[in-house]
Write an enzyme that holds these catalytic residues in place. Structure first.
Site, PDB file in Angstrom:
ATOM      1  N   ASP A  13       0.808  -1.229   0.000  1.00 43.73           N
ATOM      2  CA  ASP A  13       0.000   0.000   0.000  1.00 43.73           C
ATOM      3  C   ASP A  13       0.836   1.272   0.000  1.00 43.73           C
ATOM      4  O   ASP A  13       0.414   2.313   0.519  1.00 43.73           O
ATOM      5  CB  ASP A  13      -0.960   0.025   1.212  1.00 43.73           C
ATOM      6  CG  ASP A  13      -1.894  -1.157   1.203  1.00 43.73           C
ATOM      7  OD1 ASP A  13      -2.224  -1.639   0.108  1.00 43.73           O
ATOM      8  OD2 ASP A  13      -2.304  -1.594   2.297  1.00 43.73           O
ATOM      9  N   LYS A  16       1.781   2.238  -5.046  1.00 50.64           N
ATOM     10  CA  LYS A  16       2.307   1.693  -6.311  1.00 50.64           C
ATOM     11  C   LYS A  16       1.377   2.021  -7.479  1.00 50.64           C
ATOM     12  O   LYS A  16       1.825   2.400  -8.561  1.00 50.64           O
ATOM     13  CB  LYS A  16       2.496   0.167  -6.194  1.00 50.64           C
ATOM     14  CG  LYS A  16       3.515  -0.233  -5.125  1.00 50.64           C
ATOM     15  CD  LYS A  16       3.614  -1.731  -4.962  1.00 50.64           C
ATOM     16  CE  LYS A  16       2.388  -2.361  -4.330  1.00 50.64           C
ATOM     17  NZ  LYS A  16       2.154  -2.024  -2.923  1.00 50.64           N
ATOM     18  N   GLY A  40      -4.461  -4.217  -3.951  1.00 48.10           N
ATOM     19  CA  GLY A  40      -5.459  -3.190  -4.241  1.00 48.10           C
ATOM     20  C   GLY A  40      -4.681  -1.940  -4.598  1.00 48.10           C
ATOM     21  O   GLY A  40      -4.086  -1.310  -3.719  1.00 48.10           O
ATOM     22  N   HIS A  41      -4.591  -1.631  -5.881  1.00 46.74           N
ATOM     23  CA  HIS A  41      -3.763  -0.512  -6.339  1.00 46.74           C
ATOM     24  C   HIS A  41      -4.662   0.645  -6.769  1.00 46.74           C
ATOM     25  O   HIS A  41      -5.371   0.550  -7.772  1.00 46.74           O
ATOM     26  CB  HIS A  41      -2.849  -0.980  -7.492  1.00 46.74           C
ATOM     27  CG  HIS A  41      -1.843  -2.005  -7.060  1.00 46.74           C
ATOM     28  ND1 HIS A  41      -0.943  -2.582  -7.914  1.00 46.74           N
ATOM     29  CD2 HIS A  41      -1.588  -2.541  -5.837  1.00 46.74           C
ATOM     30  CE1 HIS A  41      -0.185  -3.433  -7.230  1.00 46.74           C
ATOM     31  NE2 HIS A  41      -0.564  -3.429  -5.977  1.00 46.74           N
ATOM     32  N   GLN A 223       2.112  -5.983  -3.252  1.00 42.18           N
ATOM     33  CA  GLN A 223       2.480  -6.099  -1.829  1.00 42.18           C
ATOM     34  C   GLN A 223       3.764  -5.298  -1.566  1.00 42.18           C
ATOM     35  O   GLN A 223       3.969  -4.286  -2.200  1.00 42.18           O
ATOM     36  CB  GLN A 223       2.642  -7.577  -1.414  1.00 42.18           C
ATOM     37  CG  GLN A 223       1.326  -8.337  -1.325  1.00 42.18           C
ATOM     38  CD  GLN A 223       0.793  -8.804  -2.667  1.00 42.18           C
ATOM     39  OE1 GLN A 223       1.506  -9.419  -3.440  1.00 42.18           O
ATOM     40  NE2 GLN A 223      -0.471  -8.512  -2.958  1.00 42.18           N
TER      41      GLN A 223
HETATM   42  P1  GDP Z   1      -0.738   0.410  -3.506  1.00 44.45           P
HETATM   43  O1  GDP Z   1      -1.333  -0.884  -3.073  1.00 44.45           O
HETATM   44  O2  GDP Z   1       0.736   0.476  -3.257  1.00 44.45           O
HETATM   45  O3  GDP Z   1      -1.077   0.773  -4.925  1.00 44.45           O
HETATM   46  O4  GDP Z   1      -1.384   1.533  -2.575  1.00 44.45           O
HETATM   47  P2  GDP Z   1      -2.941   1.681  -2.204  1.00 44.45           P
HETATM   48  O5  GDP Z   1      -3.662   2.171  -3.382  1.00 44.45           O
HETATM   49  O6  GDP Z   1      -3.444   0.445  -1.552  1.00 44.45           O
HETATM   50  O7  GDP Z   1      -2.862   2.756  -1.057  1.00 44.45           O
HETATM   51  C1  GDP Z   1      -2.319   4.026  -1.273  1.00 44.45           C
HETATM   52  C2  GDP Z   1      -3.370   5.072  -0.910  1.00 44.45           C
HETATM   53  O8  GDP Z   1      -2.754   6.350  -0.849  1.00 44.45           O
HETATM   54  C3  GDP Z   1      -4.471   5.222  -1.951  1.00 44.45           C
HETATM   55  O9  GDP Z   1      -5.642   5.616  -1.299  1.00 44.45           O
HETATM   56  C4  GDP Z   1      -3.955   6.361  -2.847  1.00 44.45           C
HETATM   57  O10 GDP Z   1      -4.996   7.060  -3.515  1.00 44.45           O
HETATM   58  C5  GDP Z   1      -3.288   7.227  -1.828  1.00 44.45           C
HETATM   59  N1  GDP Z   1      -2.130   8.003  -2.296  1.00 44.45           N
HETATM   60  C6  GDP Z   1      -1.129   7.635  -3.137  1.00 44.45           C
HETATM   61  N2  GDP Z   1      -0.192   8.611  -3.208  1.00 44.45           N
HETATM   62  C7  GDP Z   1      -0.609   9.600  -2.390  1.00 44.45           C
HETATM   63  C8  GDP Z   1      -0.050  10.855  -1.995  1.00 44.45           C
HETATM   64  O11 GDP Z   1       1.028  11.241  -2.404  1.00 44.45           O
HETATM   65  N3  GDP Z   1      -0.773  11.601  -1.104  1.00 44.45           N
HETATM   66  C9  GDP Z   1      -1.967  11.188  -0.601  1.00 44.45           C
HETATM   67  N4  GDP Z   1      -2.592  11.983   0.258  1.00 44.45           N
HETATM   68  N5  GDP Z   1      -2.515  10.009  -0.948  1.00 44.45           N
HETATM   69  C10 GDP Z   1      -1.828   9.226  -1.809  1.00 44.45           C
HETATM   70  P1  IMO Z   2      -0.854  -4.144  -2.297  1.00 45.08           P
HETATM   71  O1  IMO Z   2      -0.370  -4.700  -3.608  1.00 45.08           O
HETATM   72  C1  IMO Z   2      -1.014  -4.527   2.048  1.00 45.08           C
HETATM   73  C2  IMO Z   2      -1.103  -8.596   3.658  1.00 45.08           C
HETATM   74  C3  IMO Z   2      -2.381  -9.015   4.378  1.00 45.08           C
HETATM   75  C4  IMO Z   2      -1.794  -9.980   5.393  1.00 45.08           C
HETATM   76  C5  IMO Z   2      -0.695 -10.684   4.594  1.00 45.08           C
HETATM   77  C6  IMO Z   2      -1.116 -12.014   3.972  1.00 45.08           C
HETATM   78  O2  IMO Z   2      -2.150  -3.432  -2.381  1.00 45.08           O
HETATM   79  O3  IMO Z   2       0.230  -3.355  -1.639  1.00 45.08           O
HETATM   80  P2  IMO Z   2      -2.635 -12.650   1.903  1.00 45.08           P
HETATM   81  O4  IMO Z   2      -4.063 -12.344   1.618  1.00 45.08           O
HETATM   82  O5  IMO Z   2      -1.680 -12.140   0.885  1.00 45.08           O
HETATM   83  O6  IMO Z   2      -2.401 -14.095   2.211  1.00 45.08           O
HETATM   84  O7  IMO Z   2      -2.334 -11.856   3.271  1.00 45.08           O
HETATM   85  O8  IMO Z   2      -0.331  -9.785   3.564  1.00 45.08           O
HETATM   86  N1  IMO Z   2      -1.291  -8.085   2.285  1.00 45.08           N
HETATM   87  C7  IMO Z   2      -1.216  -6.805   1.954  1.00 45.08           C
HETATM   88  N2  IMO Z   2      -1.059  -5.694   2.719  1.00 45.08           N
HETATM   89  N3  IMO Z   2      -1.077  -4.411   0.711  1.00 45.08           N
HETATM   90  C8  IMO Z   2      -1.209  -5.504  -0.071  1.00 45.08           C
HETATM   91  O9  IMO Z   2      -1.161  -5.450  -1.419  1.00 45.08           O
HETATM   92  C9  IMO Z   2      -1.320  -6.769   0.553  1.00 45.08           C
HETATM   93  N4  IMO Z   2      -1.486  -8.027   0.091  1.00 45.08           N
HETATM   94  C10 IMO Z   2      -1.453  -8.823   1.167  1.00 45.08           C
HETATM   95  O10 IMO Z   2      -3.015  -7.922   4.986  1.00 45.08           O
HETATM   96  O11 IMO Z   2      -1.184  -9.274   6.431  1.00 45.08           O
HETATM   97 MG    MG Z   3      -2.885  -1.577  -1.847  1.00 44.81          MG
END
Ligand code: GDP
Ligand code: IMO
Ligand code: MG
Length: 423
Positions: A13, A16, A40-41, A223
């Protein structure tokens, strides 16, 4: 840009999705190489706001083709829903989205087993996303998987499913769960087969030709480093290799073809699920990070645990992935904090220790040592030029560079595509 890899440097998270969407404007291909719909990107651009679980985040650029590489495991229901959702937003997918026939399928019994294993572990559970990830990868390595290529061949699918149900129904019964019916699963999956088959094609030669022709390729990690099955905080990890080297097995790309390895880190740290987290803040500061940062999972909606940036872990991610540059996200979330702490190293019994010196229980015993920096108390949200950042923000970034010895190339100042500084 040539061949670049984007890797999460923390527990996932890191942002990415946002960075891939931004970087892929000039990419010929964006390739996912591991993980499944545990990812979840989040992407926010002119088409709307999306949480992509399986389709690579470069899909929004008209000339960019996207590949779900062989290392990815697929829940077809989720993938087909995602495809439908993108089509509704007028995103073209035909001749643009390719899926490796080698991808393993997440089957209904994998999802059931995921939750049954978690339940059996009780308070020692991993805190998985419940998407069947661990059980699918374990079937893959124990030669019990069912792949996309099997789905396409109706007879092979039926035979393999029969064997698996023979085994899995016994396990399900022992664990007190309901039995699964071959007929029902075959019916559901033959519907999936018809809908997905036009996207399934072996991408190996496509990728090799793109490398030969020096086309721009971006590999989208999922991840993060600390969730890696080997080098993460086992057993609080995921089922795949989340590191740079994963591109070889997961996309068929030799590692010496890589030009840039971009490590992504938030300006602080978050974690969702169980497991050790040395800089976690179980106080008002942690709560504020969660509220201001909107720290709730893009896949499960779970609140993320929050804490200060941990340089010991970031340095480990830099070493093991050989990052050539860093992207720092969510700098704007720190805008209203009067002081900002940064964990520079760990000690145990007064002696300096490293993350890799011990296992998961060791990590819950170490003491994080902090350096306190002045906050900037000014909005950085949406800033696109480095010179416009407040001085304490520049000092914070400089500190990260000096401690990690890796250049910061991108600073994200908001969730939208253009809210970014390129250095
Ligand atoms: P990922 O799994 O690495 O793609 O990250 P996620 O999408 O799960 O979580 C990142 C969260 O931060 C999302 O809600 C994005 O919209 C938000 N986000 C990404 N970059 C920024 C930033 O520079 N500032 C803020 N405030 N939010 C951001
Ligand atoms: P992105 O790509 C954050 C975590 C779960 C749990 C562990 C194992 O959005 O960054 P799983 O379902 O993979 O067997 O769970 O890994 N986890 C993540 N945490 N971002 C993710 O993906 C994750 N994918 C798995 O919360 O701790
Ligand atoms: Mg994510």
């Amino acid at each position: 840009m040539a061949l670049s890899v984007v890797i999460g440097a923390q527990w996932g998270d890191e942002g990415k999705g946002k960075i891939i969407d931004y970087l892929s404007a000039t990419s010929d291909y964006v390739i996912r190489f591991h993980g499944g719909n545990n990812a979840g990107h989040t992407v926010i651009n002119k088409f709307g706001k999306f949480a992509l679980h399986l389709v690579p985040s470069g899909i929004f650029h008209p000339k960019t083709k996207v590949i779900i590489g062989n290392g990815v495991i697929i829940d077809l229901q989720v993938l087909l829903e995602e495809i439908e959702m993108l089509k509704k937003c007028k995103i073209k997918l035909e001749n643009k989205l390719f899926i490796s026939p080698r991808c393993h399928l997440i089957m209904p019994y994998h999802k059931l087993l995921d939750s049954l294993y978690e339940k059996a572990k009780g308070k020692n559970k991993t805190g998985t996303t419940g998407r069947g990830i661990g059980p699918t990868y374990s079937d893959k390595v124990s030669y019990n998987g069912i792949r996309m290529v099997d789905l396409i061949d109706r007879k092979s699918f039926s035979e393999k499913l029969k064997v698996q149900l023979l085994i899995k129904n016994k396990i399900l019964k022992t664990l007190g769960a309901k039995q699964l019916s071959q007929k029902n699963i075959e019916k559901i999956f033959s519907n999936y087969r018809e809908k997905i088959k036009s996207h399934v094609r072996e991408p190996f030669s496509l990728i090799q030709n793109a490398i030969k022709n020096k086309q721009n390729i971006l590999l989208e990690g999922a991840q993060g480093t600390l969730l890696d099955n080997d080098w993460g905080t086992y057993p609080f990890v995921t089922g795949s290799t989340t590191l740079t080297g994963g591109i070889n097995a997961g996309a068929g790309i030799p590692v010496n073809k890589i030009d840039n390895i971009i490590g992504i880190t938030k300006a602080y740290t978050t974690r969702v699920g169980e497991g050790p987290f040395p800089t976690e803040l179980s106080n008002e500061v942690g709560k504020k990070l969660r509220t201001v940062g909107g720290e709730f999972g893009a896949t499960t909606g779970r609140p993320r645990r929050c804490g200060w940036l941990d340089i010991e872990l970031l340095k480990f991610a830099c070493y093991i992935n050989e990052f050539t540059q860093l992207a720092i996200t969510k700098l704007d979330v720190l805008d209203s904090f009067p002081e900002i702490k940064i964990c520079t190293h760990y000690t145990l019994g007064g002696k300096k220790v490293n993350y890799f010196d011990g296992d998961t229980s060791f990590l819950s015993k170490i003491k994080p040592i902090y350096k306190t920096l002045k906050g900037w108390n000014k909005p950085t949200k949406g800033i696109t030029k480095y010179k416009d950042l407040p001085l304490p923000a520049k000092q914070y970034l400089k500190e990260i560079e000096e401690l990690t010895k890796v250049k910061i190339k991108y600073i994200s100042t908001g969730p939208k595509r253009d809210e970014i500084i390129k250095i």
